[in-house]
Design an enzyme around this catalytic site. Structure first.
Site, short mmCIF file in Angstrom:
data_model
loop_
_atom_site.label_atom_id
_atom_site.label_comp_id
_atom_site.label_asym_id
_atom_site.label_seq_id
_atom_site.Cartn_x
_atom_site.Cartn_y
_atom_site.Cartn_z
N GLU A 60 0.84 -1.20 0.00
CA GLU A 60 0.00 0.00 0.00
C GLU A 60 0.87 1.24 0.00
O GLU A 60 1.98 1.24 0.54
CB GLU A 60 -0.85 0.02 1.28
CG GLU A 60 -2.25 -0.53 1.12
CD GLU A 60 -3.23 0.49 0.55
OE1 GLU A 60 -2.83 1.36 -0.24
OE2 GLU A 60 -4.43 0.39 0.90
N ASP A 61 0.35 2.32 -0.54
CA ASP A 61 1.07 3.60 -0.46
C ASP A 61 0.96 4.17 0.95
O ASP A 61 1.94 4.58 1.55
CB ASP A 61 0.57 4.60 -1.52
CG ASP A 61 -0.94 4.81 -1.53
OD1 ASP A 61 -1.65 4.16 -0.74
OD2 ASP A 61 -1.41 5.64 -2.33
N PHE A 81 -2.05 15.95 4.38
CA PHE A 81 -2.31 15.33 3.09
C PHE A 81 -1.03 15.38 2.26
O PHE A 81 -0.49 16.45 2.00
CB PHE A 81 -3.45 16.03 2.36
CG PHE A 81 -3.91 15.22 1.18
CD1 PHE A 81 -4.81 14.18 1.35
CD2 PHE A 81 -3.42 15.49 -0.09
CE1 PHE A 81 -5.22 13.40 0.27
CE2 PHE A 81 -3.83 14.71 -1.18
CZ PHE A 81 -4.72 13.67 -1.01
N ARG A 89 1.77 12.24 -8.75
CA ARG A 89 2.34 10.91 -8.47
C ARG A 89 3.82 10.85 -8.83
O ARG A 89 4.57 10.04 -8.32
CB ARG A 89 1.60 9.83 -9.27
CG ARG A 89 0.15 9.63 -8.86
CD ARG A 89 -0.39 8.33 -9.46
NE ARG A 89 -1.84 8.26 -9.47
CZ ARG A 89 -2.59 7.87 -8.44
NH1 ARG A 89 -2.02 7.50 -7.31
NH2 ARG A 89 -3.90 7.83 -8.55
P1 IMP Z 1 -7.79 4.53 3.87
O1 IMP Z 1 -8.79 3.57 3.33
O2 IMP Z 1 -8.45 5.72 4.49
O3 IMP Z 1 -6.76 3.91 4.77
O4 IMP Z 1 -7.09 5.20 2.63
C1 IMP Z 1 -6.16 4.56 1.89
C2 IMP Z 1 -6.03 5.23 0.55
O5 IMP Z 1 -6.42 6.62 0.57
C3 IMP Z 1 -4.58 5.24 0.15
O6 IMP Z 1 -4.25 4.06 -0.53
C4 IMP Z 1 -4.48 6.49 -0.68
O7 IMP Z 1 -4.79 6.19 -2.03
C5 IMP Z 1 -5.52 7.43 -0.13
N1 IMP Z 1 -4.91 8.40 0.80
C6 IMP Z 1 -5.00 8.46 2.14
N2 IMP Z 1 -4.30 9.48 2.65
C7 IMP Z 1 -3.72 10.09 1.59
C8 IMP Z 1 -2.84 11.22 1.46
O8 IMP Z 1 -2.41 11.89 2.41
N3 IMP Z 1 -2.46 11.53 0.19
C9 IMP Z 1 -2.87 10.84 -0.91
N4 IMP Z 1 -3.68 9.78 -0.83
C10 IMP Z 1 -4.11 9.42 0.41
MG MG Z 2 -5.25 7.52 -4.07
#
Ligand code: IMP
Ligand code: MG
Length: 184
Positions: free
Chosen positions: A105-106, A158, A171
């Site tokens: 995951e990123d 963010f 990206r």
């Molecule tokens: P989660 O489901 O809220 O844990 O979100 C996961 C996904 O949200 C990540 O794989 C990202 O694609 C996106 N995301 C969450 N925080 C950020 C951020 O700070 N920048 C960019 N994408 C984010």
């Molecule tokens: Mg995203």
């Protein structure tokens, strides 16, 4: 265009993690994975699109028999806030039964995406199921999930770059940067 290049002059980018620091940490994480799975094969499952750059760097530093696959899910829509609903947009090509699966995951934010992914992948009976995430924002967690291999823990900001986007942009930045937008 350097790290601070952006199409819109009102968007501000501030470097949070430099490229060299990322590179060094990716090598360390790869070494941990190599050690943990010594003598075995690992199957990396990248979560599109954010994880593609992290996965590309990570897999090349892993010194094991390795394979890769990708899954695409949507949770965020176009903005900066999670909609809370996760859908599979593109499923895996591979059958992961019996494999050492590492979800790549990123960023772990609310944890909604990961908890959903872990649930559906678990049903497919991998031998082991682990999580590697470049970034972790634990303060935002809604679901009780955690990564096994974390690059960096970051504050609630963010961020974009090194695969992470804002509406599909940024990206390609080599550093992880905090994005601030003008007030609406
Ligand atoms: P989660 O489901 O809220 O844990 O979100 C996961 C996904 O949200 C990540 O794989 C990202 O694609 C996106 N995301 C969450 N925080 C950020 C951020 O700070 N920048 C960019 N994408 C984010
Ligand atoms: Mg995203």
């Amino acid at each position: 265009m350097g790290t601070n290049g952006s199409a819109n002059g009102r968007e501000k980018l501030k470097v949070l993690i430099r490229r060299g620091t990322i590179q060094k940490r990716v090598r360390e994480v790869a070494r941990e994975i190599t050690r943990d799975f010594k003598g075995q094969r690992v199957h990396l499952v990248g979560v599109l699109k954010g994880a593609c750059i992290f996965l590309s760097d990570l897999v090349r530093e892993i010194n094991l028999d390795s394979s890769i696959d990708f899954i695409a899910v949507s949770s965020y829509g176009k903005g900066r806030e999670s909609s809370g609903q996760v859908r599979v947009l593109k499923d895996l090509d591979s059958n992961v039964a019996g494999l050492n699966v590492i979800v790549v995951e990123d960023i772990l934010d609310t944890g909604l995406t990961l908890s959903y992914l872990l649930r559906i992948l678990h049903q497919r009976k991998p031998k082991t199921l682990r999580v590697a995430a470049l970034l972790d924002k634990p303060s935002r967690r809604v679901k009780d999930v955690k990564g096994d291999y974390i690059g960096f823990t970051i504050p609630n900001e963010f961020v974009v770059g090194y695969g992470l986007d804002f509406s599909e942009r940024f990206r390609n930045l080599k550093d992880v940067c905090v994005l601030s937008l003008p007030p609406v």
